[in-house]
Structure formats: C-alpha cells, structure tokens
Design a protein around this motif. Structure first.
Motif, PDB file in Angstrom:
ATOM      1  N   SER A  89      -6.683 -30.829  -5.469  1.00  0.00           N
ATOM      2  CA  SER A  89      -7.662 -30.485  -6.509  1.00  0.00           C
ATOM      3  C   SER A  89      -8.076 -29.025  -6.407  1.00  0.00           C
ATOM      4  CB  SER A  89      -8.897 -31.386  -6.395  1.00  0.00           C
ATOM      5  OG  SER A  89      -8.548 -32.748  -6.604  1.00  0.00           O
ATOM      6  N   ALA A  90      -8.243 -28.541  -5.180  1.00  0.00           N
ATOM      7  CA  ALA A  90      -8.590 -27.136  -4.977  1.00  0.00           C
ATOM      8  C   ALA A  90      -7.478 -26.235  -5.499  1.00  0.00           C
ATOM      9  CB  ALA A  90      -8.833 -26.860  -3.498  1.00  0.00           C
ATOM     10  N   LEU A  91      -6.242 -26.610  -5.228  1.00  0.00           N
ATOM     11  CA  LEU A  91      -5.102 -25.828  -5.686  1.00  0.00           C
ATOM     12  C   LEU A  91      -4.982 -25.883  -7.205  1.00  0.00           C
ATOM     13  CD1 LEU A  91      -2.699 -24.120  -4.847  1.00  0.00           C
ATOM     14  CD2 LEU A  91      -1.372 -26.226  -4.566  1.00  0.00           C
ATOM     15  N   TYR A  92      -5.250 -27.036  -7.768  1.00  0.00           N
ATOM     16  CA  TYR A  92      -5.194 -27.185  -9.228  1.00  0.00           C
ATOM     17  C   TYR A  92      -6.203 -26.257  -9.906  1.00  0.00           C
ATOM     18  CZ  TYR A  92      -6.100 -29.258 -13.816  1.00  0.00           C
ATOM     19  OH  TYR A  92      -6.290 -29.443 -15.160  1.00  0.00           O
ATOM     20  N   GLY A  93      -7.370 -26.116  -9.311  1.00  0.00           N
ATOM     21  CA  GLY A  93      -8.413 -25.282  -9.896  1.00  0.00           C
ATOM     22  C   GLY A  93      -8.072 -23.807  -9.940  1.00  0.00           C
ATOM     23  N   LEU A  94      -7.061 -23.388  -9.193  1.00  0.00           N
ATOM     24  CA  LEU A  94      -6.669 -21.982  -9.200  1.00  0.00           C
ATOM     25  C   LEU A  94      -6.179 -21.553 -10.574  1.00  0.00           C
ATOM     26  CD1 LEU A  94      -6.146 -19.392  -7.474  1.00  0.00           C
ATOM     27  CD2 LEU A  94      -3.822 -20.257  -7.129  1.00  0.00           C
ATOM     28  N   ARG A 119     -25.636 -19.209   3.487  1.00  0.00           N
ATOM     29  CA  ARG A 119     -24.283 -18.983   3.979  1.00  0.00           C
ATOM     30  C   ARG A 119     -23.517 -17.974   3.116  1.00  0.00           C
ATOM     31  NH1 ARG A 119     -21.379 -24.637   5.178  1.00  0.00           N
ATOM     32  NH2 ARG A 119     -20.059 -23.276   6.480  1.00  0.00           N
ATOM     33  N   HIS A 120     -23.900 -17.898   1.830  1.00  0.00           N
ATOM     34  CA  HIS A 120     -23.202 -17.006   0.900  1.00  0.00           C
ATOM     35  C   HIS A 120     -24.225 -16.217   0.084  1.00  0.00           C
ATOM     36  CE1 HIS A 120     -19.621 -19.375   1.898  1.00  0.00           C
ATOM     37  NE2 HIS A 120     -20.341 -20.457   1.631  1.00  0.00           N
ATOM     38  N   PRO A 121     -24.840 -15.216   0.683  1.00  0.00           N
ATOM     39  CA  PRO A 121     -25.894 -14.447  -0.010  1.00  0.00           C
ATOM     40  C   PRO A 121     -25.418 -13.798  -1.311  1.00  0.00           C
ATOM     41  CG  PRO A 121     -25.810 -13.893   2.333  1.00  0.00           C
ATOM     42  CD  PRO A 121     -24.607 -14.719   2.050  1.00  0.00           C
ATOM     43  N   GLU A 122     -24.116 -13.516  -1.390  1.00  0.00           N
ATOM     44  CA  GLU A 122     -23.575 -12.881  -2.599  1.00  0.00           C
ATOM     45  C   GLU A 122     -23.337 -13.893  -3.709  1.00  0.00           C
ATOM     46  OE1 GLU A 122     -20.202 -14.515  -0.352  1.00  0.00           O
ATOM     47  OE2 GLU A 122     -22.047 -13.451   0.145  1.00  0.00           O
ATOM     48  N   GLY A 123     -23.546 -15.196  -3.407  1.00  0.00           N
ATOM     49  CA  GLY A 123     -23.384 -16.236  -4.432  1.00  0.00           C
ATOM     50  C   GLY A 123     -21.960 -16.666  -4.691  1.00  0.00           C
ATOM     51  N   ARG A 124     -21.038 -16.258  -3.812  1.00  0.00           N
ATOM     52  CA  ARG A 124     -19.625 -16.610  -3.997  1.00  0.00           C
ATOM     53  C   ARG A 124     -19.064 -17.229  -2.731  1.00  0.00           C
ATOM     54  NH1 ARG A 124     -16.039 -12.625  -7.108  1.00  0.00           N
ATOM     55  NH2 ARG A 124     -15.322 -12.087  -5.021  1.00  0.00           N
ATOM     56  N   SER A 125     -18.239 -18.264  -2.928  1.00  0.00           N
ATOM     57  CA  SER A 125     -17.601 -18.920  -1.802  1.00  0.00           C
ATOM     58  C   SER A 125     -16.137 -19.175  -2.140  1.00  0.00           C
ATOM     59  CB  SER A 125     -18.297 -20.256  -1.494  1.00  0.00           C
ATOM     60  OG  SER A 125     -17.567 -21.003  -0.527  1.00  0.00           O
ATOM     61  N   ILE A 126     -15.249 -18.642  -1.324  1.00  0.00           N
ATOM     62  CA  ILE A 126     -13.816 -18.833  -1.574  1.00  0.00           C
ATOM     63  C   ILE A 126     -13.453 -20.307  -1.416  1.00  0.00           C
ATOM     64  CG2 ILE A 126     -11.487 -18.317  -0.728  1.00  0.00           C
ATOM     65  CD1 ILE A 126     -12.495 -15.595   0.150  1.00  0.00           C
ATOM     66  N   VAL A 127     -12.730 -20.837  -2.377  1.00  0.00           N
ATOM     67  CA  VAL A 127     -12.219 -22.199  -2.303  1.00  0.00           C
ATOM     68  C   VAL A 127     -10.747 -22.204  -1.923  1.00  0.00           C
ATOM     69  CG1 VAL A 127     -11.638 -24.252  -3.664  1.00  0.00           C
ATOM     70  CG2 VAL A 127     -13.904 -23.238  -3.859  1.00  0.00           C
ATOM     71  N   VAL A 128      -9.948 -21.433  -2.628  1.00  0.00           N
ATOM     72  CA  VAL A 128      -8.508 -21.433  -2.357  1.00  0.00           C
ATOM     73  C   VAL A 128      -7.981 -20.006  -2.326  1.00  0.00           C
ATOM     74  CG1 VAL A 128      -7.977 -21.766  -4.810  1.00  0.00           C
ATOM     75  CG2 VAL A 128      -6.259 -22.350  -3.082  1.00  0.00           C
ATOM     76  N   GLY A 161     -12.780 -19.168  -6.338  1.00  0.00           N
ATOM     77  CA  GLY A 161     -13.763 -19.992  -5.646  1.00  0.00           C
ATOM     78  C   GLY A 161     -15.016 -20.197  -6.462  1.00  0.00           C
ATOM     79  N   ILE A 162     -16.023 -20.739  -5.831  1.00  0.00           N
ATOM     80  CA  ILE A 162     -17.321 -20.967  -6.466  1.00  0.00           C
ATOM     81  C   ILE A 162     -17.992 -19.611  -6.701  1.00  0.00           C
ATOM     82  CG2 ILE A 162     -19.604 -21.989  -6.136  1.00  0.00           C
ATOM     83  CD1 ILE A 162     -18.229 -24.119  -4.350  1.00  0.00           C
ATOM     84  N   LYS A 167      -9.855 -15.802 -11.350  1.00  0.00           N
ATOM     85  CA  LYS A 167      -9.125 -15.604 -10.103  1.00  0.00           C
ATOM     86  C   LYS A 167      -8.918 -14.118  -9.846  1.00  0.00           C
ATOM     87  CE  LYS A 167      -4.772 -16.835 -12.444  1.00  0.00           C
ATOM     88  NZ  LYS A 167      -5.357 -17.618 -13.535  1.00  0.00           N
ATOM     89  N   GLU A 168      -8.863 -13.762  -8.582  1.00  0.00           N
ATOM     90  CA  GLU A 168      -8.696 -12.367  -8.196  1.00  0.00           C
ATOM     91  C   GLU A 168      -7.303 -12.158  -7.612  1.00  0.00           C
ATOM     92  OE1 GLU A 168     -11.891 -11.270  -5.619  1.00  0.00           O
ATOM     93  OE2 GLU A 168     -13.412 -11.440  -7.192  1.00  0.00           O
ATOM     94  N   TRP A 169      -6.694 -11.035  -7.994  1.00  0.00           N
ATOM     95  CA  TRP A 169      -5.331 -10.713  -7.589  1.00  0.00           C
ATOM     96  C   TRP A 169      -5.347  -9.671  -6.471  1.00  0.00           C
ATOM     97  CZ3 TRP A 169      -0.863 -12.287 -10.649  1.00  0.00           C
ATOM     98  CH2 TRP A 169      -1.200 -13.105 -11.738  1.00  0.00           C
ATOM     99  N   ASP A 170      -4.436  -9.828  -5.537  1.00  0.00           N
ATOM    100  CA  ASP A 170      -4.228  -8.846  -4.479  1.00  0.00           C
ATOM    101  C   ASP A 170      -2.750  -8.453  -4.511  1.00  0.00           C
ATOM    102  OD1 ASP A 170      -4.272  -7.231  -2.277  1.00  0.00           O
ATOM    103  OD2 ASP A 170      -4.331  -8.863  -0.817  1.00  0.00           O
ATOM    104  N   VAL A 171      -2.463  -7.288  -5.084  1.00  0.00           N
ATOM    105  CA  VAL A 171      -1.083  -6.827  -5.217  1.00  0.00           C
ATOM    106  C   VAL A 171      -0.877  -5.663  -4.254  1.00  0.00           C
ATOM    107  CG1 VAL A 171       0.674  -5.959  -6.795  1.00  0.00           C
ATOM    108  CG2 VAL A 171      -1.112  -7.502  -7.652  1.00  0.00           C
ATOM    109  N   PRO A 172       0.000  -5.813  -3.242  1.00  0.00           N
ATOM    110  CA  PRO A 172       0.196  -4.753  -2.248  1.00  0.00           C
ATOM    111  C   PRO A 172       1.042  -3.611  -2.798  1.00  0.00           C
ATOM    112  CG  PRO A 172       1.680  -6.581  -1.799  1.00  0.00           C
ATOM    113  CD  PRO A 172       0.832  -7.002  -2.956  1.00  0.00           C
ATOM    114  N   VAL A 173       0.404  -2.532  -3.213  1.00  0.00           N
ATOM    115  CA  VAL A 173       1.131  -1.386  -3.765  1.00  0.00           C
ATOM    116  C   VAL A 173       0.809  -0.125  -2.973  1.00  0.00           C
ATOM    117  CG1 VAL A 173       1.224  -2.336  -6.098  1.00  0.00           C
ATOM    118  CG2 VAL A 173      -0.708  -0.891  -5.435  1.00  0.00           C
ATOM    119  N   ASP A 174       1.749   0.798  -2.995  1.00  0.00           N
ATOM    120  CA  ASP A 174       1.554   2.120  -2.397  1.00  0.00           C
ATOM    121  C   ASP A 174       0.805   2.955  -3.430  1.00  0.00           C
ATOM    122  OD1 ASP A 174       1.877   4.845  -1.694  1.00  0.00           O
ATOM    123  OD2 ASP A 174       3.611   4.339  -0.465  1.00  0.00           O
TER     124      ASP A 174
END
Length: 230
Positions: A89-94, A119-128, A161-162, A167-174
């Motif tokens: 379910s967590a993966l599906y939510g991605l 636990r999450h002062p910024e209001g965000r919690s990573i799920v997947v 996440g919550i 969704k946020e992308w991390d693309v490794p580029v020079d």
C-alpha cells in the motif's frame, strides 16, 4: 509504475508464471493455510524505468522496513498482520491512481500519532523512498537536455510521504556539466534570435526602398515638365 495487479492461487503451478520475461514482478504471499494467495504486481513489457529498491517507514504497521532490493521477482512472506499489505500500500501511494495522498491520522503508526508533531516538527514524514534504474530512452531524454556527461549514473530516487504535496525526485547530475550545456544552448538561442532580428531589419529596409523609389522617380519627372503640361 505502469503496474498490473493480479492474484494467483498458491496452488497454481510454478510454470504458470512466465519467468522468461524480464519484467519486474513483486509478490506478496499471504500465509493463511489453504487460503494462502500470492499477490503479484508485474510491470508492462517494453522500455520503462525499473524499480530497484524500496524503503518504507512510519506507515501503518510498518515502522521501518529497512531498505530491500526488488528484482525480476520479489516475494514478501510473513504471517498475517506482519505488514506485507502495508508495504504494498505504501508503494502504491507513490504513484497512485486518482488523488490518493498519505494521511497522518489514517496512515501514521497509531501508537505514535499523538507524537507526530514532536517527531516531525516540519510536518512531513517520509513513507516510501525508492530507487529506479532508467532505461535507454530516459537516459537519452536527459542527455538531450543536459548533455551526455551530465547524468552521473542511470538511477534516480523517488520519495513521498505524509505532508508531501507530490513526490520528490532525486536525479544525480553533474551540475557543472549540465550548466555548461544549458549555457551553450542559451547562447545559441540568443545568437539565433539576434540573427533573425538582423535579417528582419534588412528585409524591412529592402521593402521600404522598393516602396519609396518609384515615388522619387515620379516626383523628378513631374518637376522636369514645362509649366502647364499635364
């Protein structure tokens, strides 16, 4: 993900699953005696970026799954309420169909809901948190924009996440290589625009000369006639 969910009864012969097709398959085995079933998620055939690894945290019954790799076939085996469905379910939510978003009250582990803000002062919690291997089409698409040397490796990260709007992308580029290519493209566009502007001005002058020359000639002709001659 372009995933196709389906179910196969545990008594189905192994030959029913075609292992000759090199497409990722994610299985979830529900061990409950005669009712045991295997839930399969299989990607469509053809070029597509491939799911490589998954890490689920703070989602329903799963506090921390640890990072696990996903191959052409990956089975999640465990007792009832062990968290197999929660992982899927967590993966599906991605990349869910519709407007599904992770909800703090519904999806955060119940025993920690009251401590969420602490636990999450910024209001965000990573799920997947996932990593994906790009296919040749995706690699070529990046190269077309940033050049052949910009992509450090053909693997990207996707996180949601919550409290995440998307969704946020991390693309490794020079950065230096990509910026250099973008600068060259910008200079080429500016040079092309200036050249078009100069050509436009020259064409405008030629049109203006063609319109004014007959008028000047006619005026000269009239000026040279005797008085009273029409």
């Amino acid at each position: 993900m372009n995933a196709l969910p389906c179910c196969v009864d545990s008594r189905t012969k192994a030959s029913a699953i075609d292992e000759s097709k090199s497409v990722p398959v994610l299985c979830c085995v529900f061990a409950s005696g005669a009712e045991a079933r295997i839930h399969i998620i299989q990607q469509k055939q053809g070029p597509a970026m491939r799911l490589n690894a998954v890490h689920v945290t703070n989602f329903r019954s799963v506090e921390d799954s640890g990072k696990f790799n996903v191959g052409n076939m990956t089975c999640l085996v465990g007792k009832n309420e062990a968290g197999k469905t929660a992982l899927l379910s967590a993966l599906y939510g991605l990349n869910a169909y519709g407007t599904l978003i992770y909800d703090k009250t519904r999806d955060y582990p119940r025993r920690f809901v009251s401590d969420f803000d602490e636990r999450h002062p910024e209001g965000r919690s990573i799920v997947v948190n996932t990593s994906w291997v790009l296919d040749h089409i995706d690699v070529a698409a990046v190269a077309a924009v940033l050049g052949d040397k910009a992509l450090i490796k053909p693997e990207i990260g996707l996180t949601r996440g919550i409290g995440y709007e998307k969704k946020e992308w991390d693309v490794p580029v020079d950065d230096a290589s990509g910026a250099s290519v973008l600068d060259e493209q910008a200079r080429a566009r500016r040079g092309g625009a200036r050249g078009a502007e100069r050509r436009g001005r020259r064409e405008g002058r030629r049109c203006s000369d063609r319109r004014t020359t007959p008028t000047i000639a006619a005026s000269a002709s009239v000026a040279g006639r005797p008085h009273g001659v029409p």
